[in-house]
Scaffold this motif. Sequence first.
Motif, PDB file in Angstrom:
ATOM      1  N   MET A   1       0.845  -1.204   0.000  1.00 38.37           N
ATOM      2  CA  MET A   1       0.000   0.000   0.000  1.00 38.37           C
ATOM      3  C   MET A   1       0.878   1.252   0.000  1.00 38.37           C
ATOM      4  O   MET A   1       1.919   1.290   0.643  1.00 38.37           O
ATOM      5  CB  MET A   1      -0.898   0.022   1.244  1.00 38.37           C
ATOM      6  N   PRO A   2       0.409   2.325  -0.706  1.00 38.87           N
ATOM      7  CA  PRO A   2       1.160   3.574  -0.669  1.00 38.87           C
ATOM      8  C   PRO A   2       1.298   4.110   0.746  1.00 38.87           C
ATOM      9  O   PRO A   2       0.440   3.900   1.595  1.00 38.87           O
ATOM     10  CB  PRO A   2       0.298   4.514  -1.533  1.00 38.87           C
ATOM     11  N   GLN A   3       2.386   4.813   0.990  1.00 39.61           N
ATOM     12  CA  GLN A   3       2.642   5.360   2.313  1.00 39.61           C
ATOM     13  C   GLN A   3       1.643   6.472   2.618  1.00 39.61           C
ATOM     14  O   GLN A   3       1.218   7.195   1.728  1.00 39.61           O
ATOM     15  CB  GLN A   3       4.067   5.915   2.358  1.00 39.61           C
ATOM     16  N   PHE A  81      13.917  15.848  -2.951  1.00 41.03           N
ATOM     17  CA  PHE A  81      13.958  14.551  -2.280  1.00 41.03           C
ATOM     18  C   PHE A  81      14.772  14.628  -0.985  1.00 41.03           C
ATOM     19  O   PHE A  81      14.394  14.033   0.033  1.00 41.03           O
ATOM     20  CB  PHE A  81      14.543  13.482  -3.204  1.00 41.03           C
ATOM     21  N   SER A  82      15.863  15.354  -1.014  1.00 42.11           N
ATOM     22  CA  SER A  82      16.676  15.515   0.191  1.00 42.11           C
ATOM     23  C   SER A  82      15.876  16.200   1.293  1.00 42.11           C
ATOM     24  O   SER A  82      15.919  15.792   2.468  1.00 42.11           O
ATOM     25  CB  SER A  82      17.933  16.326  -0.139  1.00 42.11           C
ATOM     26  N   GLN A  83      15.115  17.238   0.938  1.00 40.87           N
ATOM     27  CA  GLN A  83      14.295  17.941   1.925  1.00 40.87           C
ATOM     28  C   GLN A  83      13.198  17.030   2.474  1.00 40.87           C
ATOM     29  O   GLN A  83      12.912  17.033   3.675  1.00 40.87           O
ATOM     30  CB  GLN A  83      13.688  19.193   1.285  1.00 40.87           C
ATOM     31  N   LEU A  84      12.572  16.256   1.597  1.00 49.89           N
ATOM     32  CA  LEU A  84      11.519  15.344   2.040  1.00 49.89           C
ATOM     33  C   LEU A  84      12.063  14.286   2.992  1.00 49.89           C
ATOM     34  O   LEU A  84      11.433  13.966   4.012  1.00 49.89           O
ATOM     35  CB  LEU A  84      10.859  14.680   0.832  1.00 49.89           C
ATOM     36  N   SER A 117       9.531   6.632  -3.044  1.00 48.64           N
ATOM     37  CA  SER A 117       9.254   5.634  -2.023  1.00 48.64           C
ATOM     38  C   SER A 117      10.111   5.853  -0.784  1.00 48.64           C
ATOM     39  O   SER A 117       9.623   5.733   0.349  1.00 48.64           O
ATOM     40  CB  SER A 117       9.496   4.240  -2.602  1.00 48.64           C
ATOM     41  N   GLU A 118      11.368   6.197  -0.991  1.00 49.57           N
ATOM     42  CA  GLU A 118      12.282   6.402   0.133  1.00 49.57           C
ATOM     43  C   GLU A 118      12.065   7.747   0.829  1.00 49.57           C
ATOM     44  O   GLU A 118      12.578   7.957   1.938  1.00 49.57           O
ATOM     45  CB  GLU A 118      13.728   6.308  -0.368  1.00 49.57           C
ATOM     46  N   TYR A 145       6.857   0.294  -6.614  1.00 55.61           N
ATOM     47  CA  TYR A 145       7.259   1.175  -5.512  1.00 55.61           C
ATOM     48  C   TYR A 145       6.059   1.676  -4.693  1.00 55.61           C
ATOM     49  O   TYR A 145       6.183   2.625  -3.920  1.00 55.61           O
ATOM     50  CB  TYR A 145       8.085   2.347  -6.059  1.00 55.61           C
ATOM     51  N   SER A 146       4.904   1.011  -4.874  1.00 59.52           N
ATOM     52  CA  SER A 146       3.689   1.300  -4.078  1.00 59.52           C
ATOM     53  C   SER A 146       3.296   2.769  -4.143  1.00 59.52           C
ATOM     54  O   SER A 146       3.006   3.394  -3.126  1.00 59.52           O
ATOM     55  CB  SER A 146       3.892   0.876  -2.615  1.00 59.52           C
TER      56      SER A 146
END
Length: 258
Positions: A1-3, A81-84, A117-118, A145-146
């Motif tokens: 399932m998606p996060q 992505f780094s900020q997330l 995903s990460e 990658y859900s």
Amino acid sequence: MPQNNIQFPASSTQPKLLNIYFTAGIPQLENTAEIIKLIQDSGADMMEIGMPYSDPVADGPVIQKAHELALNNEMTISTLFSQLKSIKNDIRIPVILMGYINPVLSFGFENFCRECSESGVSGLIIPDLPPVEFEKNYQQILKKYSLNFTFLVTPETSDERILYLDSLSSGFLYAVSSSSTTGSENTVLKNENYLNRLSALKLKNPVMIGFGIKSKEDFENVTEKADGGIIGTAFVNILLNNKDWRIKAIDFINSIKN
């Protein structure tokens, strides 16, 4: 399932969901994580984060200006992505990335999905990705990658195509309130025939209405026959045009939700 999977209201009497959009990298590059937390803490149910692009053709002048500023601030997909990742463990509501396909392909589609995903991202909206290409080349990667993927429909979209796009979508279906760019003054918010048509189609996905919502009254009008509303231009305007944007942004979201 998606996060951080989206929890939609189980009945029409429950509160409708509020989705807030903003462009990553404004007003300053380092404000993105702060704005994400602000949106969550102010009571929004989910958020869309726009990935800046040099030619955002589907967007109106306000969001175009936001894209330009973000790019001038040197916002990139890698930086986002780094900020997330830096706040991933603090985020409890769904985060959806919205943008155009060219930068994603330049990043590498599977690499992009892996990073999503990460980073705690639950879904994507890429309006210029053709559905046939999605089915042929990308759908299985997203499943791997859900990640949810949302398509857009408009009042001009035929019933047959709406059902097709709904079958491909997951998370929700994005119903553009009228055929215009984001933030257009010509937006027709409460298109009764369109909303009735969507309701009658018995779609598998919840429906979120977007484009042109500026107030609580607008939000309540468009969500009478939908599961929620998406606000972008009005919120981005606050970030672009107010030195005290933090207070005004909180007040704005509170005014819609309360």
